[in-house]
Design a protein around this motif. Structure first.
Motif, short mmCIF file in Angstrom:
data_model
loop_
_atom_site.label_atom_id
_atom_site.label_comp_id
_atom_site.label_asym_id
_atom_site.label_seq_id
_atom_site.Cartn_x
_atom_site.Cartn_y
_atom_site.Cartn_z
N LYS A 166 -7.86 -5.41 3.28
CA LYS A 166 -7.63 -4.17 2.53
C LYS A 166 -9.02 -3.82 1.64
CE LYS A 166 -4.76 -2.56 -1.37
NZ LYS A 166 -3.51 -2.79 -2.30
N ALA A 167 -9.63 -4.93 1.23
CA ALA A 167 -11.08 -4.86 0.48
C ALA A 167 -12.03 -4.34 1.60
CB ALA A 167 -11.35 -6.10 -0.10
N GLU A 168 -11.73 -4.40 3.00
CA GLU A 168 -12.86 -4.20 4.05
C GLU A 168 -13.83 -4.96 3.78
OE1 GLU A 168 -14.02 0.03 3.29
OE2 GLU A 168 -11.99 0.77 3.89
N VAL A 189 -1.99 -16.18 14.41
CA VAL A 189 -1.48 -15.33 13.14
C VAL A 189 -2.92 -14.60 12.79
CG1 VAL A 189 -1.30 -15.71 10.51
CG2 VAL A 189 0.16 -17.21 12.39
N ALA A 190 -4.12 -15.24 12.78
CA ALA A 190 -5.42 -14.36 12.41
C ALA A 190 -5.49 -13.44 13.53
CB ALA A 190 -6.55 -15.32 12.66
N ILE A 191 -5.53 -13.61 14.68
CA ILE A 191 -5.49 -12.39 15.64
C ILE A 191 -4.52 -11.43 15.43
CG2 ILE A 191 -5.87 -11.76 18.17
CD1 ILE A 191 -7.02 -14.31 18.81
N ASP A 192 -3.36 -11.64 15.28
CA ASP A 192 -2.11 -10.89 15.33
C ASP A 192 -2.32 -9.83 13.89
OD1 ASP A 192 0.40 -9.82 16.21
OD2 ASP A 192 1.29 -10.65 14.17
N THR A 193 -2.55 -10.67 12.82
CA THR A 193 -2.83 -9.80 11.55
C THR A 193 -4.00 -8.98 11.57
OG1 THR A 193 -1.91 -11.90 10.27
CG2 THR A 193 -2.96 -10.12 9.19
N MET A 194 -4.95 -9.52 12.26
CA MET A 194 -6.52 -8.53 12.24
C MET A 194 -6.56 -7.76 13.44
SD MET A 194 -8.50 -11.73 10.65
CE MET A 194 -9.97 -10.50 10.38
N LYS A 195 -5.58 -7.53 14.21
CA LYS A 195 -5.78 -6.97 15.49
C LYS A 195 -6.55 -5.43 15.72
CE LYS A 195 -1.02 -5.83 15.73
NZ LYS A 195 0.37 -6.28 16.55
#
Length: 259
Positions: A171-173, A223-229
């Protein structure tokens, strides 16, 4: 006598980098803390850019000792993207033994820095770390402030908390070069039960039985890849190996320690 003095001095060569790296840490944290206070009245993006720059300065000093002072040579097999610090996840597997459970992964973390600096992304490195490391003096607290994520293993793993932290960064880019060590623990020939349990787990799950590394525990990576895909530019799968860790009989020797 002179030769003995030279040899003794050479054997203590690690004292200088240790003194410089640890001795400058409090000053660095104080400088960063002052900047953190100022950031209350400054744009968040401006704070992050300077924070990344401060991190780059300190880690560049650390890299100087690892890559020049010690004479380490880094060889990359395979290709890494030509990104300019775009968001990436780097799941790294170690493939070497440690003398004991104490001090494992003491050197692995620097490999991510070595890769990141070659892509102009050193300041963007954030780690997924095991929860116990947050108690490290100065470093543990700062890593969380710099965007690191502390996680607990197996049943205690808090997926919701990790997703929330990653979403806050997105969200904070925030530019992220997120590093995860999914092996969970270190391959150690002196602890055959760990290796046997890992291979039994792989066989039970229908996975390839690995001979030189343990079967990855991929929950945090997933979790990381799914959240940040929708935020990622790349995912790098890295296996670390050290030269000279096999003797003339083909037996595994101890990998280099931090010293």
């Amino acid at each position: 006598m002179l030769l003995s003095l030279v040899l003794h001095t050479y054997s203590m060569r690690y004292v200088l980098p240790a003194a410089v790296m640890m001795g400058t840490a409090p000053t660095y944290v104080l400088a960063w803390g002052a900047w953190r206070l100022l950031s209350a009245v400054l744009p968040a993006r401006f704070y992050r850019e300077v924070d990344d720059r401060l991190y780059t300065i300190y880690q560049s000093m650390v890299l100087f000792f690892f890559e020049n002072y010690t004479g380490v040579q880094v060889s990359r097999l395979g290709r890494a993207g030509q990104g300019r610090g775009a968001p990436a996840v780097v799941p790294a597997l170690g493939s070497f033994p440690r003398p004991s459970a104490v001090g494992r992964r003491a050197v692995d973390w620097i490999i991510a820095d070595m890769l990141a600096i070659r892509q102009n992304a050193l300041g963007h490195v954030r780690y997924v770390l095991k929860d116990g490391l947050k108690w490290l003096p100065l470093y543990g607290w700062y890593f969380s402030q710099h965007g690191g994520v502390y996680v607990k293993r197996s049943a205690k793993f808090n997926e919701k908390e990790m997703r929330e932290k990653l979403r806050a960064q997105m969200k904070a880019e925030t530019p992220m070069y997120l590093v995860i060590f999914p092996e969970g623990t270190r391959y150690n020939p002196e602890i055959p039960k760990v290796i046997a349990d890992s291979q039994s787990f792989a066989e039970k799950e229908g996975l390839a039985i690995l001979k030189h590394v343990l079967t990855p525990r991929v929950k945090a990576t997933h979790v990381a890849i799914d959240t940040m895909k929708d935020y990622l530019d790349a995912v790098y799968d890295v296996t670390v190996a050290y030269e000279g860790t096999v003797d003339h009989k083909g037996q595994r020797k101890l990998a280099p320690s931090m010293t």
